[in-house]
Each structure stands twice: as C-alpha cells, then as structure tokens.
Enzyme design. Structure first.
Site, PDB file in Angstrom:
ATOM      1  N   GLU A 170       0.970  -1.277   0.162  1.00 26.97           N
ATOM      2  CA  GLU A 170      -0.037   0.018   0.043  1.00 26.97           C
ATOM      3  C   GLU A 170       0.832   1.325  -0.013  1.00 26.97           C
ATOM      4  O   GLU A 170       0.920   2.164   0.932  1.00 26.97           O
ATOM      5  CB  GLU A 170      -0.998   0.072   1.331  1.00 26.97           C
ATOM      6  CG  GLU A 170      -1.883  -1.234   1.197  1.00 26.97           C
ATOM      7  CD  GLU A 170      -3.345  -1.043   2.077  1.00 26.97           C
ATOM      8  OE1 GLU A 170      -3.121   0.097   2.732  1.00 26.97           O
ATOM      9  OE2 GLU A 170      -4.131  -2.073   2.022  1.00 26.97           O
ATOM     10  N   GLU A 358      -4.932  -8.850   0.716  1.00 27.87           N
ATOM     11  CA  GLU A 358      -5.358  -8.458   2.057  1.00 27.87           C
ATOM     12  C   GLU A 358      -7.303  -8.183   2.115  1.00 27.87           C
ATOM     13  O   GLU A 358      -7.480  -7.680   1.107  1.00 27.87           O
ATOM     14  CB  GLU A 358      -4.769  -7.200   2.852  1.00 27.87           C
ATOM     15  CG  GLU A 358      -3.611  -7.346   3.330  1.00 27.87           C
ATOM     16  CD  GLU A 358      -3.021  -5.919   4.114  1.00 27.87           C
ATOM     17  OE1 GLU A 358      -3.868  -5.218   4.424  1.00 27.87           O
ATOM     18  OE2 GLU A 358      -1.876  -5.750   4.109  1.00 27.87           O
TER      19      GLU A 358
HETATM   20  C1  FCB Z   1      -4.098  -2.109   5.502  1.00 24.75           C
HETATM   21  C2  FCB Z   1      -2.583  -2.483   6.164  1.00 24.75           C
HETATM   22  C3  FCB Z   1      -2.361  -3.481   7.139  1.00 24.75           C
HETATM   23  C4  FCB Z   1      -3.742  -3.470   8.185  1.00 24.75           C
HETATM   24  C5  FCB Z   1      -5.050  -3.324   7.384  1.00 24.75           C
HETATM   25  C6  FCB Z   1      -5.984  -3.388   8.538  1.00 24.75           C
HETATM   26  O1  FCB Z   1      -4.292  -0.953   5.000  1.00 24.75           O
HETATM   27  O2  FCB Z   1      -1.821  -2.858   4.984  1.00 24.75           O
HETATM   28  O3  FCB Z   1      -1.293  -3.518   7.731  1.00 24.75           O
HETATM   29  O4  FCB Z   1      -3.404  -2.436   9.014  1.00 24.75           O
HETATM   30  O5  FCB Z   1      -5.146  -2.327   6.629  1.00 24.75           O
END
Ligand code: FCB
Length: 449
Positions: A170, A358
C-alpha cells in the site's frame, strides 16, 4: 448464497492464506541487534497512537512464531504472508548486516516449509529504518539505492526458499498518511511531500521487482496496492468528476506507472506536477512486468465535490452519514464493491494474475466463556468471498486470497483497539483464542466438499 460457499468452487489451485506485517506482530523491538524504525519513534510521541499504545511486545511473534504458524496450519491456511523488518536485518538501513535478524527470518521460513505452508515475503510494509528517515526517508531519491541494497540482501538470504515476493505494501498509505496528513509514521505533514514520495515509491516498486527477478529464479513477483471502489454521491457532473479524481488517487496512482501508462493526470491534473521529480528515462524505470498484482480492498468510498478542500476539491461522505453498514473502523461494508474493484483492475491488459493480498474487518470482539462469537466478521468474510467467487466466475483472473489477519495485532494509529484477527489475543497474557470466524475458516478450508 454466501453461507453455502464451498472452497471447491474456487478451484483446487486457488491459494488460501493469511497476511501479517512485521511491526504489527513481532515485538522484540530491542532484541538481537534490531535498529529502530520510524514506527518505534512515532509511537513514542504522545497522542499519535490510540491509548498511547506501542508495539514493543505486540503479539510477541518474534518468540511465538512456531505457535502462531501452527494455528495457521490448524485453520487450514497453506500460504503465510509476512514482511521483513528492514531495520532488523540492516539496523542503520544500509551497511552493517545483523545476522541475528536474518536468522530469525530463516527460522520463520523454515518453520513454514516444515508445516507445508508457503511463505510470501513483503519487502516493505511501512517500517522504514529510522536511520534512513534521518536522511530524508521517502523524500530522498537516494532511497532507490537504499532499497536496492536491502532487496539484494533479502533475495540473497531468502531467495533459495521463498518464491513469492510482494515489493511494497500500500504505497498510497505511505505517501498519504505517512508524509502528507501525518497520521502515520514518520508523521510528516504537507502536500509538498506527496509527489516526490509517490515518485520514489513508484521507482522502488519497479526496481525492487527487477532485483527480485534477477536474483530469484522462478520467482512470483507482485506488489500490493490499496483500492476502493469509488462512487459519486449524486449524479451531478461535479460529483462525478470528484469521483474520478478520488479514483485516480486511490486506485490508479501506483498501478498505472508500473504498467507503462504513466501517472493518471488525465483525471487529476495536479499530478502533472510530478514531472518536476522525473529524471530522463524515469518513465521506463517505473515499469515492471509483475506476475501478479496484490489488491487490498476493505471498503468502498463515496465522494462529493467540495469547495472547502483545496487541490482535491472533494470530500468523502462517510458510511455513518449515509446509514450504510460499517465495521468498527467506520469502514463501509460493501461486498459488491469487491466485485466491482476486481472487475476494474482486471480491465488492465498488463495485469496477469490478481491476488487479494488483504481483506478483513475489525469489530468489537467480546471474549466470554472462552469464546468470541464474531458472527459479523464471519458474515463479512462470507460475503466478500462470495463476491470474489462471482468475479472469478465472470472471468477475473483472481488466483488467491490472504485474509487480514491471522491474529489481532498492533493496528498502527489505532493501537490494540482495532482487532482484525481470526485469532484473538489477550495482550496482557499473550493468550490466543480462535474466534468463531477462525473456526468458520477452518471448516470451510478443511471441508471435504
Ligand atoms: C491495511 C494495512 C494492514 C492493516 C490493514 C487493516 O491497510 O496494509 O497493515 O493495517 O489495513
């Protein structure tokens, strides 16, 4: 529908895992020669982290990794994503190598392999060595060389056993929260930081890819971007234009230069100013032929035009103002948005595979009689997975899913208040309890049919 999901529907080669990040889980911040990271420094500043929490101990994963990997295996996950703490292996960011730090990741990788779990390395998940921040951090173009040195070391040490590599996590959060709003480490504020940081991140994203390609035969290389399906608040032209600007920032900014499309200044002309930081040949240097793109989608975003916000001229209309369902983070629960964003990314010709690297949700968990009945989280996973399946059946080349996260952990500026785990942690005792959502995953992944 979503409650009748079967893993078979995703195909036998679909990859299932969990994702984690070094600073959020490891603890042991002063052990075995680790250097400080910007998050160690930032979390020491009163008021920056909810309840003034810090990650000195976190999940104590540095010592409990065998236990936690065993839990991952028990829940049926075959992929495990973790990040390397740059300052654990290069305490000053460059130069002196800390063998004890490297040994830790070797033990972790070997333990994964022992359990038949495939390791995925994220090279950069936000914990820049403080020593490099002292030299300008992501604002300094020298970081391309620093990152190169670090990547060379990681590939030399771990490339014999690790095939799956994620270069950045990110980058938008680094540029936006770390160097523009200052809500994340290193807490730098000011729009003037934004464009140079974006450009240096983009350069590292591609350079990192090239380094891994050169050094790790057969590597499967990706980078992980945050993304949110963006909707205009009304059908007015102004709101629609605002949505296009938000989309350029939230979804296009880091993927398009990698694909050779340049920065998305067509939708947000301010991005033309990035030219100031470009050197000859940079456009080529920004490109890399990734094997996969990691998309990280948690929520959708609704925006409207706003005269009050210079440069962007837009404001988010939060879920709470629209009576939309939301998680404990206030993030809108919008499973359909996952479908839409997968479709959006799959339209890029240059993207080969997509991995959902994620996805997950924080809710107010209650531990009672040794149980966490987090039915909202289970429903969240079921609905998001159902939409991923739908996208896959409609032709999106999505190849895997990594749930965020295996255990509760240090959630950045939210400290320990926001719990995203499939496994609950009592941070006083370090006791682990599998939540009902974790049990659901285990049933889902271990089912015969
Ligand atoms: C994302 C991050 C991860 C975690 C999640 C909830 O943006 O990459 O580290 O904090 O959110």
């Amino acid at each position: 529908m979503s409650s009748q999901l079967s893993r078979k529907d995703f195909g036998n080669d679909f990859r299932w895992g969990t994702a984690t990040a070094s600073f959020q889980i490891e603890g042991a911040v002063k052990e075995d020669g680790r250097g400080l990271s910007i998050w160690d420094t930032f979390s020491r500043i009163p008021g920056k982290i909810k309840n003034n929490d810090n990650a000195d101990v976190a999940c104590n994963f540095y010592h409990l990794y065998e236990n936690d990997l065993a839990l991952a295996a028990q829940l049926g996950f075959k992929e495990f994503r973790f990040s390397i703490s740059w300052s654990r292996i290069l305490p000053a960011g460059t130069g002196n190598i800390n063998r004890k730090g490297i040994d830790f990741y070797n033990r972790l990788i070997d333990q994964c392999l022992q359990l038949k779990i495939t390791p995925w390395i994220t090279l950069y998940h936000w914990d820049l060595p403080q020593a490099l921040e002292d030299r300008g951090g992501w604002k300094n173009r020298e970081i391309v060389n620093w990152f190169q040195e670090y990547t060379e070391l990681c590939t030399a040490e771990f490339g014999d056993r690790v095939r799956n590599w994620i270069i950045l996590n990110e980058p938008m959060a680094v540029a936006g929260l770390g160097y523009t709003t200052g809500l994340h480490a290193p807490g730098k504020k000011g729009l003037f930081n934004f464009l140079p940081v974006v450009h240096h991140l983009s350069l590292c994203q591609a350079e990192g890819g090239r380094t891994v390609r050169r050094n790790v035969p057969g590597a499967y290389i990706g980078t992980a971007v945050s993304c949110s399906f963006v909707k205009p608040y009304t059908g007015s032209l102004r709101d629609k234009m605002a949505a296009k600007r938000a989309d350029a920032l939230l979804n296009r900014l880091f993927i398009e230069p990698a694909l050779g499309l340049g920065y998305p200044a067509d939708a947000f002309s301010y991005l033309n100013n990035i030219e100031k930081y470009m050197q000859p040949d940079d456009r080529e240097k920004l490109q890399f032929d990734f094997d996969f793109i990691g998309i990280q989608n948690y929520f959708s975003v609704v925006v409207k035009h706003s005269w009050l916000k210079p440069v962007l001229w837009l404001a988010e209309v939060p879920a709470s103002r629209r009576n939309a369902p939301a998680t404990a983070m206030g993030w809108e629960i919008d499973p359909e948005g996952m479908y839409q964003i997968l479709q959006q990314f799959s339209k890029y010709k240059g993207i080969k595979d997509i991995i959902v690297s994620e996805n997950g949700a924080a809710f107010k968990d209650v531990l009672s009689n040794g149980q966490i009945e987090d039915s909202e989280r289970t429903a969240f996973f079921q609905q998001y997975l159902y939409n991923i399946l739908r996208a896959k059946q409609d032709g999106v080349n999505v190849k895997g899913y990594l749930a965020w996260s295996l255990t509760d952990n240090f959630e950045w500026a939210e400290g320990y208040a926001a719990r995203f785990g499939l496994v609950h942690i009592d941070f006083d005792t370090q006791e682990r309890t599998v939540k009902n959502s974790g049990k659901w995953f285990a049933d889902f992944l271990n089912a015969e049919k």
